[in-house]
Design a protein around this motif. Structure first.
Motif, PDB file in Angstrom:
ATOM      1  N   ASP A 107      63.424  37.049  35.404  1.00  0.00           N
ATOM      2  CA  ASP A 107      63.072  38.123  35.104  1.00  0.00           C
ATOM      3  C   ASP A 107      62.945  38.343  33.660  1.00  0.00           C
ATOM      4  N   LYS A 108      62.107  37.439  33.178  1.00  0.00           N
ATOM      5  CA  LYS A 108      61.449  37.730  31.800  1.00  0.00           C
ATOM      6  C   LYS A 108      60.697  38.765  31.578  1.00  0.00           C
ATOM      7  N   PRO A 109      60.906  39.850  30.710  1.00  0.00           N
ATOM      8  CA  PRO A 109      59.854  40.693  30.501  1.00  0.00           C
ATOM      9  C   PRO A 109      58.674  39.789  30.045  1.00  0.00           C
ATOM     10  N   VAL A 110      57.183  40.317  30.385  1.00  0.00           N
ATOM     11  CA  VAL A 110      55.963  39.905  29.597  1.00  0.00           C
ATOM     12  C   VAL A 110      55.082  41.310  29.682  1.00  0.00           C
ATOM     13  N   LEU A 111      54.531  41.216  28.681  1.00  0.00           N
ATOM     14  CA  LEU A 111      53.425  41.735  27.941  1.00  0.00           C
ATOM     15  C   LEU A 111      52.482  41.224  28.590  1.00  0.00           C
ATOM     16  N   LEU A 112      51.476  41.981  29.477  1.00  0.00           N
ATOM     17  CA  LEU A 112      49.896  40.892  29.878  1.00  0.00           C
ATOM     18  C   LEU A 112      48.947  42.004  28.965  1.00  0.00           C
ATOM     19  N   ALA A 113      47.975  40.825  28.431  1.00  0.00           N
ATOM     20  CA  ALA A 113      46.633  41.372  27.383  1.00  0.00           C
ATOM     21  C   ALA A 113      45.642  40.343  28.258  1.00  0.00           C
ATOM     22  N   ALA A 114      44.651  41.024  27.549  1.00  0.00           N
ATOM     23  CA  ALA A 114      43.334  39.928  27.540  1.00  0.00           C
ATOM     24  C   ALA A 114      42.384  40.483  26.936  1.00  0.00           C
ATOM     25  N   THR A 115      40.883  39.557  27.009  1.00  0.00           N
ATOM     26  CA  THR A 115      39.918  40.086  26.344  1.00  0.00           C
ATOM     27  C   THR A 115      38.946  39.505  26.782  1.00  0.00           C
ATOM     28  N   GLY A 116      37.667  40.241  26.701  1.00  0.00           N
ATOM     29  CA  GLY A 116      36.543  39.778  27.531  1.00  0.00           C
ATOM     30  C   GLY A 116      35.451  40.388  26.815  1.00  0.00           C
ATOM     31  N   GLY A 117      33.929  39.179  27.217  1.00  0.00           N
ATOM     32  CA  GLY A 117      32.545  40.163  27.345  1.00  0.00           C
ATOM     33  C   GLY A 117      32.755  41.542  27.269  1.00  0.00           C
ATOM     34  N   SER A 118      32.878  42.417  28.559  1.00  0.00           N
ATOM     35  CA  SER A 118      32.393  43.536  28.810  1.00  0.00           C
ATOM     36  C   SER A 118      33.927  43.899  29.552  1.00  0.00           C
ATOM     37  N   GLU A 119      33.410  45.265  29.823  1.00  0.00           N
ATOM     38  CA  GLU A 119      34.405  46.126  30.689  1.00  0.00           C
ATOM     39  C   GLU A 119      34.913  45.246  32.058  1.00  0.00           C
ATOM     40  N   ARG A 120      34.174  44.509  32.395  1.00  0.00           N
ATOM     41  CA  ARG A 120      34.075  44.618  34.296  1.00  0.00           C
ATOM     42  C   ARG A 120      34.481  43.145  34.221  1.00  0.00           C
ATOM     43  N   HIS A 121      35.172  42.981  33.147  1.00  0.00           N
ATOM     44  CA  HIS A 121      36.261  42.107  32.880  1.00  0.00           C
ATOM     45  C   HIS A 121      37.785  42.599  33.190  1.00  0.00           C
ATOM     46  N   ALA A 122      37.943  43.824  32.796  1.00  0.00           N
ATOM     47  CA  ALA A 122      39.363  44.358  32.910  1.00  0.00           C
ATOM     48  C   ALA A 122      40.258  44.336  33.823  1.00  0.00           C
ATOM     49  N   LEU A 123      40.072  43.965  35.187  1.00  0.00           N
ATOM     50  CA  LEU A 123      40.990  43.415  36.634  1.00  0.00           C
ATOM     51  C   LEU A 123      41.791  42.475  36.088  1.00  0.00           C
ATOM     52  N   VAL A 124      40.854  41.522  35.152  1.00  0.00           N
ATOM     53  CA  VAL A 124      42.044  40.252  35.276  1.00  0.00           C
ATOM     54  C   VAL A 124      43.216  40.400  35.225  1.00  0.00           C
ATOM     55  N   LEU A 125      43.530  41.681  34.038  1.00  0.00           N
ATOM     56  CA  LEU A 125      45.476  41.465  34.397  1.00  0.00           C
ATOM     57  C   LEU A 125      45.821  42.175  35.969  1.00  0.00           C
ATOM     58  N   ASP A 126      45.359  42.978  36.398  1.00  0.00           N
ATOM     59  CA  ASP A 126      45.725  43.077  37.778  1.00  0.00           C
ATOM     60  C   ASP A 126      45.518  41.853  39.036  1.00  0.00           C
ATOM     61  N   HIS A 127      44.462  41.248  38.643  1.00  0.00           N
ATOM     62  CA  HIS A 127      43.910  40.191  40.151  1.00  0.00           C
ATOM     63  C   HIS A 127      44.357  38.626  39.343  1.00  0.00           C
ATOM     64  N   GLN A 128      44.271  38.634  38.267  1.00  0.00           N
ATOM     65  CA  GLN A 128      44.636  36.954  38.009  1.00  0.00           C
ATOM     66  C   GLN A 128      46.358  36.404  37.450  1.00  0.00           C
ATOM     67  N   LEU A 129      46.057  37.721  36.300  1.00  0.00           N
ATOM     68  CA  LEU A 129      47.414  37.029  35.199  1.00  0.00           C
ATOM     69  C   LEU A 129      49.021  37.834  35.756  1.00  0.00           C
ATOM     70  N   ARG A 130      48.503  38.939  36.029  1.00  0.00           N
ATOM     71  CA  ARG A 130      50.071  39.427  36.929  1.00  0.00           C
ATOM     72  C   ARG A 130      50.776  39.149  38.326  1.00  0.00           C
ATOM     73  N   PRO A 131      49.331  38.368  38.874  1.00  0.00           N
ATOM     74  CA  PRO A 131      50.344  37.619  39.788  1.00  0.00           C
ATOM     75  C   PRO A 131      50.777  36.303  39.858  1.00  0.00           C
ATOM     76  N   LEU A 132      50.069  35.961  38.836  1.00  0.00           N
ATOM     77  CA  LEU A 132      51.009  34.394  37.957  1.00  0.00           C
ATOM     78  C   LEU A 132      51.713  34.732  37.386  1.00  0.00           C
ATOM     79  N   PHE A 133      52.092  35.479  36.988  1.00  0.00           N
ATOM     80  CA  PHE A 133      53.867  36.178  36.256  1.00  0.00           C
ATOM     81  C   PHE A 133      54.123  36.742  37.376  1.00  0.00           C
ATOM     82  N   SER A 134      54.115  37.097  38.811  1.00  0.00           N
ATOM     83  CA  SER A 134      54.730  37.662  38.969  1.00  0.00           C
ATOM     84  C   SER A 134      55.230  36.426  40.062  1.00  0.00           C
ATOM     85  N   PHE A 135      54.407  35.625  40.372  1.00  0.00           N
ATOM     86  CA  PHE A 135      54.751  33.861  41.278  1.00  0.00           C
ATOM     87  C   PHE A 135      56.006  33.438  40.425  1.00  0.00           C
ATOM     88  N   LEU A 136      56.127  33.770  39.584  1.00  0.00           N
ATOM     89  CA  LEU A 136      57.396  33.261  38.164  1.00  0.00           C
ATOM     90  C   LEU A 136      58.064  33.783  38.379  1.00  0.00           C
TER      91      LEU A 136
END
Length: 186
Positions: A107-136
């Motif tokens: 139940d801890k609020p988490v604001l996700l952010a990421a940086t990458g070399g190009s726009e093609r990495h933008a989905l890391v927020l929803d496809h990798q970071l969000r699942p990690l913190f959802s698991f937690l």
């Protein structure tokens, strides 16, 4: 009456300085700080990566890394920001969160952010970071912030669109912490 500061801990997953990820985190903290009374702490992965990587379990961590884990666990709001390397966040970033207490982020609020070399990495927020913190079982805020290299010049945010996205993230997060909103003086 003084407003109790919101305890915000930001984890930057970059192992290098200077860091666009750190610049993005600082921008998010500044925007949040313009709306809320904050007490903030930034945990730079690069400062703890070597001792963190040498530990296979939490009881093997040196005291300075254990203190960082305790800061993460006691935050009122966590900002989790990672650079994207080879399509994902760094392994040390994941290892850090592997060592966080199993129920510490429930139940801890988490604001996700990421940086990458190009726009093609933008989905890391929803496809990798969000699942990690959802698991937690953390509460990831609906709006994350992604920035690519073209949004910066000499480690300064130059993109108007990125600045607007940072403002929007702060605008959407602030109402969740109404007790910490700064009072306007008439």
């Amino acid at each position: 009456m003084a407003v109790k500061p919101l305890n915000v801990v930001a984890v930057t997953g970059s192992a290098y300085l200077p860091s666009r990820t750190l610049v993005l985190v600082e921008a998010l903290l500044a925007e949040l700080g313009s709306r809320l009374a904050l007490q903030s702490r930034i945990i730079n992965l690069g400062d703890i990566a070597r001792p963190l990587g040498a530990a296979l379990s939490r009881d093997e961590l040196p005291a300075e890394v254990e203190q960082e884990l305790q800061a993460i666990e006691s935050a009122d709001l966590l900002i989790a920001a990672a650079p994207v390397y080879r399509g994902s966040f760094p392994g040390h970033f994941k290892h850090l969160f592997d060592l966080v207490g199993v129920d510490a982020l429930v139940d801890k609020p988490v604001l996700l952010a990421a940086t990458g070399g190009s726009e093609r990495h933008a989905l890391v927020l929803d496809h990798q970071l969000r699942p990690l913190f959802s698991f937690l079982q953390a509460l990831t805020l609906p709006i994350g912030v992604y920035a690519s290299n073209t949004d910066f010049e000499n480690y300064v945010i130059t993109s108007k669109l990125l600045k607007e996205r940072v403002r929007l993230a702060a605008d959407r997060a602030a109402p969740l912490f109404a007790a910490h909103q700064k009072r306007l003086v008439a």
